[in-house]
Every structure is written in structure tokens, then in C-alpha cells.
Design a protein around this motif. Structure first.
Motif: not given
Lengths: 355, 355
Positions: B141-143, A46-48, A51-53, B133-134
Motif C-alpha cells: 500500500v502507498r502512504l 518520515f520520508l527516508p 522509503g521512496a513512497t 514504512g516497511k
């Protein structure tokens, strides 16, 4: 019209991250167990992909126009829908309320989203919804927005519920796993393993009689009572999936500290111990739905313990151990015989679909 | 141990409310269609069961310590997971972002909760997560918080996703269905019916070639551009499940006003019209995932339309009708032949699992 249109899949190579713990290209039950495999799925997939969210925590504390807002979500897929002492409706409220409360927040609002399986009895859904409404009323949170989706028979299991919650974090409160410090006393609010045994006792093919009923409860009142002592509570955690063992390991790893607990100080009711010994389970890994673990500075331990014991949901509170300098990131239990054993993070799932 | 323990079901008689529209004691697909049966489930089952905890709207605007916070949730069960122009990951972000935007809020944070079916390919999940994510990055918006549950094979369908979102409602903005007023101009931001046709075009057993791709998009930028004109926007709605017809009916009923649209002013692309005529569908009832309907005072209509057309997501915007005094609560279309027809709220589900 010509050929079927192609879909919009992103490039497979770009996401591909190995998941070292499981020798399977597919999702297995253990990925939902709240243990090492769950953590791996978040960390390596999930994290990759996202992205670096930022980190995906159980409960985030956010700055919304200068206000500290706690925000959390959980889906509930427990089977059966009703079990001794509770239901999926209770869990859906109390689970999210407790995630908010573990950051010290006062829970205010919940969303509810249902995924219903075609063919589910309206009467059953009504009972679930009624239990959910009653739990929200008891917890003093408002159900303010919702959604309902229906999936074809054979693609659900009666009722799945997601709730998300919003809470308000009081001024000066900073409670998170990273704040565990060497010397902290570790407290638990009462008997452990109760929820898991209650659910198992009515599972198809496994029914056994027991007086154990789920401890499902909203813990924000207990947390408020603890904070009212003025103690600087460092960490709070509700040991649900993966039980006490998963919560302690997560805290030890996040803070980079050692955790030492004394086995016989951990309150395990005789009925839970009996059921666990028959089923081959370790109570430290069995889910709770109305208990919390607290890490507090040693000088505050006495008064926090007293405040917990004065609250109905903390009457069985106990000090079970402390944060130590050796073995950072690791949880060790002192056994009754004077030895020690490592209490590791569970890998997969002891008890599937427990919440 | 003795008899199996009994469960904690509440009294059946206490919830029992008749659902007049469906002659079945069970959930049917139509309960998830966003039409009259969905509304009935909320009105006759969820609201009574939840007690008087207020209406369950698509997006609630809440007072959190004096700040106006928008809060919304949606689950996504679209099938297949990838379709021309998008995926369940895109919908999961854009759907919730748009629910927030329809109250005029600036979307800030999303939660993501996955219900995974045992056996789902990790590669497929990775692709979904990457698309999600994209889409979040694109929407700005941030997850921030998440959850993962796994259900046994045969009790899910690969991946179900729930998102909840938090947004901030600007000072002075009050956008809601109840504000529709007689005389308001009704605008739509572009071609309708596109998402539903795109998803259908790749459904198993139904594949047909088309150049139509889903319009899935986050609309808060378009909304901001509309608000920057200084116009007093009364109502915004994203016509998803149930299409334009469901959204207009909901607004007409909530505000107690009549809605009149001119059929030939509603932008329906030729490919959508063709597909609908083959499949026996009415484009007014087909889902959109990147369009909005706006109700604005007549004197503001020109400048709002200009602002929409100047935005990439509103280039095809058009005035499609107005709010009228007659037939309150009802939507009427003026046909090309000079007659009129009632555009009723859909009862059940034209296209199951479209989002």
C-alpha cells in the motif's frame, strides 16, 4: 517463564538522519508548528523512514479505478476544546474538508477517530461530538466510519480527533502549489489572523476580551463558485498553522517562483492587529481556519475576485500581490513606508496547539 | 480589553443521553475496549450527536462516482511502542489494511497522522516510522498523505498514530456481518490470543518470558486467495480488541443469528493458554492482529479451508463452529465436557491499550 522477551526495534543506525534545525535529540513543540521544523521532520525523518513512497502532501489526488479521488487527513489537538466561534469538532470537519477543497475536490466522506483521555466528562465529549456532527451537516459531508481509543489519565488532553476525507476532483481541474506562474495574481478570501487570536483570547493565563471569533468554516462552496467562473485557478491553499506566511513560502518554494505581496493590501482587522501588537505576534503568521489564498492568471483575477466577493465566505476578498521573476522561492512584502521585507517561513511554533 | 470571550458550546441538554452500562459521568478505560461499553458510546453518544448520518462501521463501502471504494480508519495507542514481533508502526499499517480487507477490498492507499509528545526521542520516532514504512511496503500500500501534531509533555505518550485507508471492492463481492446465514460454517485462520499475550509479556511490572510473538500481519493476500476459490464468502472479521468473542458476538447481533462454536476446535497455542491461566484471562477475549474469522456457506467450507491452509497466513486454519437457528444474537460454546457456555460480548477492557 524465563527472561523478558526482546522487542522488535529496527536498526537505529539505519534511520538516523540529522535534523539540522533543532539542537535536540527529542521532539519539541516547534515540530508541530507547520513551519520549517515540521517540513524538516517530514523531509529528514518520515520520508527516508517510509522509503521512496512519494511525497506526503496535505491532500493527495489519486487515481482509483480511473476516478480522480482526493484524500487527506489531519489530527486536531486544539486547546481549549471550545473557543469563541468554534470548537475542536468544527475544526475537525472544516480542516479536512478544506484540505480536500484546496485541490478543487468536492468533499464527500469523512472518517472520525477519537483518542479520549480517561476521566473526560461524557458531557464534554457529547458537546464536541454534537459540534462535529453539525459542522458535517453544514458542509454536506457524510461521517461514514470511525474509531475510539481511550488512553490513561495523564496521557491525553480530554479529546483528540483525527479526520480523514475523500473527495472527487472534477474533470479538467488541476490545482496544486507547483502550478504557480510568474504573473499570477495572489488573492486572499478575507481577514487574516482571526482564528489564532480567537483561540488565544481564551487560553488559560492569557484571557483577554475581544470581539474576534474564529473564522472556522468549510470553503468548498467558495471554491466551487471560483471554479464556476471558468478561470484556470493555479493554486489554492488554506493558511492554517504558520498562517499566510507559511502558505506563501510553501507555494514559492514548491513552484520555484518569487512571491511579492503589498502589506497594506492584506486585510488585517483592527482587533487582530491590536491583539498581535500586545502579544508580540505578526498577523501574517497567525492561523486561519476559514480563509484561502488563490493564485490565478492575471487575466482571470478580476472575475475570480468578483465571484469570491459574491460568496458569503469571500465577501472580504482582496488582491494582495503577485508572482514575480526575482527571488525565486522567497516571499517579499512591500511595506507601507515603501521598503521591502522578507516574509520568511516560520521556523517553529508561534502559537502551540492552535488546531 | 474587557471580559474574556465566551466559548461556543452547544446546549448540554440537547446531547444528554444516558450510558446505562457505566455508573460514571466520565470516560473510563473500558470505553476503548471494543466491547459493550464501546458499542454503547457509539450508539448512545456519537450517533445521536452526529445526527442521522448513518452507522459508523469499522470499514465503509462507498459509491464514489460509480466505483465501490472501501474507507476505514483506526488510531493506535499501543503501549509499549515496540513489543515481541512488532510495533505500533506495524499495527498502524496492518490494522487499517485488515479493516479494508474484511470487506473484500484490495487496499491501495493509506494516510498517516502522528500525535507526538514533546520530549519523545527522535531516534524512537525514527524507528517507529521505519517500521511503518516497511509494513506498508510489505502490504503493497502507498502512504500518500500525512499530518504531524505535537502536544505538550504529559499530554501524550510518545507516539500515537492514526491511519485511514482506501481500497477497491471487486465486482460481485459483498462481505459484511449482516450476511451471516443459518448453516454457515465458521472458520478461523489460525492460533488465537497471540498478539495480546505478546504485548502483555513486555508490559512494565508484568514482564514474563515467552516465545510468543505478535501475529501482526496484513491479511488481504489471504482474503484474495479465499475469494479466488469462487466461494460466496458471507462475513470476514479480524478479531482485534475484544478478541474472537467480540467479533462473533458482533456478527451474531448484526445478522440476528445464533453462533455455536466448539471450544476444542479453536486453535489456542499452549503458551497462550498458559499465560492466560496465570493472568486470569480467557483466550477468546484476547486480541489478535493477524487472524480472521470467516463465515461461508457449508458447501464452500472445504475449499475455502483448503485455500486458507495453502496460504502462509492461514496454515493453521480450522473450522470452529457454525451458524445455528436457536439463540439468535448469542454466541454459545460447546465445552470439552459436553456442556455449553455463553460467550458474551465483553463489557469493558481486559487489556488496555493493546493496539
Amino acid at each position: 517463564m524465563g527472561e523478558p522477551a526482546v522487542d522488535a526495534r529496527p536498526d537505529l543506525a539505519a534511520w538516523s538522519c540529522p535534523l539540522p534545525l533543532v539542537d535536540s535529540p527529542n521532539i519539541v513543540m516547534g515540530h508541530g508548528g507547520g513551519g520549517a521544523m515540521s517540513a524538516e521532520l517530514v523531509e529528514h525523518l518520515f520520508l527516508p523512514a517510509f522509503g521512496a513512497t512519494g511525497d506526503l502532501t496535505d491532500s493527495a489526488v489519486l487515481d482509483v479505478a480511473g476516478i480522480r479521488v482526493a484524500f487527506s487527513t489531519d489530527s486536531f489537538v486544539v486547546r481549549p476544546l471550545f473557543f469563541p466561534g468554534g470548537s475542536i469538532g468544527d475544526l475537525a470537519v472544516n480542516g479536512t474538508v478544506n484540505d480536500l477543497a484546496m485541490s478543487g475536490a468536492r468533499p464527500l466522506f469523512l472518517s472520525t477517530a477519537f483518542i479520549l483521555e480517561e476521566g473526560t466528562a461524557l458531557a464534554e465529549l457529547g458537546q464536541v461530538a454534537q459540534a462535529l456532527g453539525k459542522a458535517a451537516e453544514l458542509a454536506g459531508v457524510r461521517l461514514v466510519t470511525g474509531d475510539t481509543k481511550v488512553v490513561d489519565a495523564g496521557h491525553g488532553d480530554g479529546v483528540y480527533i483525527n479526520t480523514a476525507g475523500i473527495g472527487l476532483v472534477p474533470e479538467g481541474v488541476d490545482i496544486r502549489p507547483g502550478r504557480a506562474r510568474v504573473g499570477d495574481a495572489i488573492l486572499v478570501s478575507g481577514d487574516i489572523g482571526v482564528h489564532g487570536v480567537a483561540v488565544l483570547s481564551c487560553r488559560e493565563g492569557l484571557e483577554f476580551g475581544t470581539t474576534v471569533t474564529s473564522d472556522t468554516a468549510a470553503l468548498h462552496g467558495l471554491v466551487a463558485a471560483m471554479l464556476e467562473t471558468g478561470a484556470d485557478v493555479h493554486v489554492l491553499r488554506d493558511p492554517t498553522r504558520g498562517g499566510l506566511a507559511a502558505s506563501l513560502n510553501e507555494i514559492a518554494r514548491t513552484a520555484g517562483v518569487g512571491v511579492e505581496i503589498v502589506e497594506r493590501q492584506v486585510p488585517v482587522p483592527a482587533e487582530v492587529a491590536d491583539a498581535c501588537s500586545i502579544l508580540g505576534l505578526d498577523p501574517f503568521y497567525v492561523a486561519n481556519e476559514g480563509k484561502l489564498v488563490a493564485f490565478v492568471p492575471p487575466q482571470d483575477a478580476e472575475q475570480v475576485l468578483a465571484a469570491m466577493r459574491a460568496h458569503p465566505l469571500g465577501a472580504g476578498a482582496a488582491v494582495i500581490g503577485s508572482v514575480v521573476e526575482p527571488h525565486p522561492g522567497m516571499v517579499v512584502a512591500r511595506t507601507g513606508l515603501g521598503g521591502t521585507r522578507v516574509v520568511d517561513l516560520p521556523v517553529g511554533e508561534q502559537l502551540p496547539r492552535i488546531c
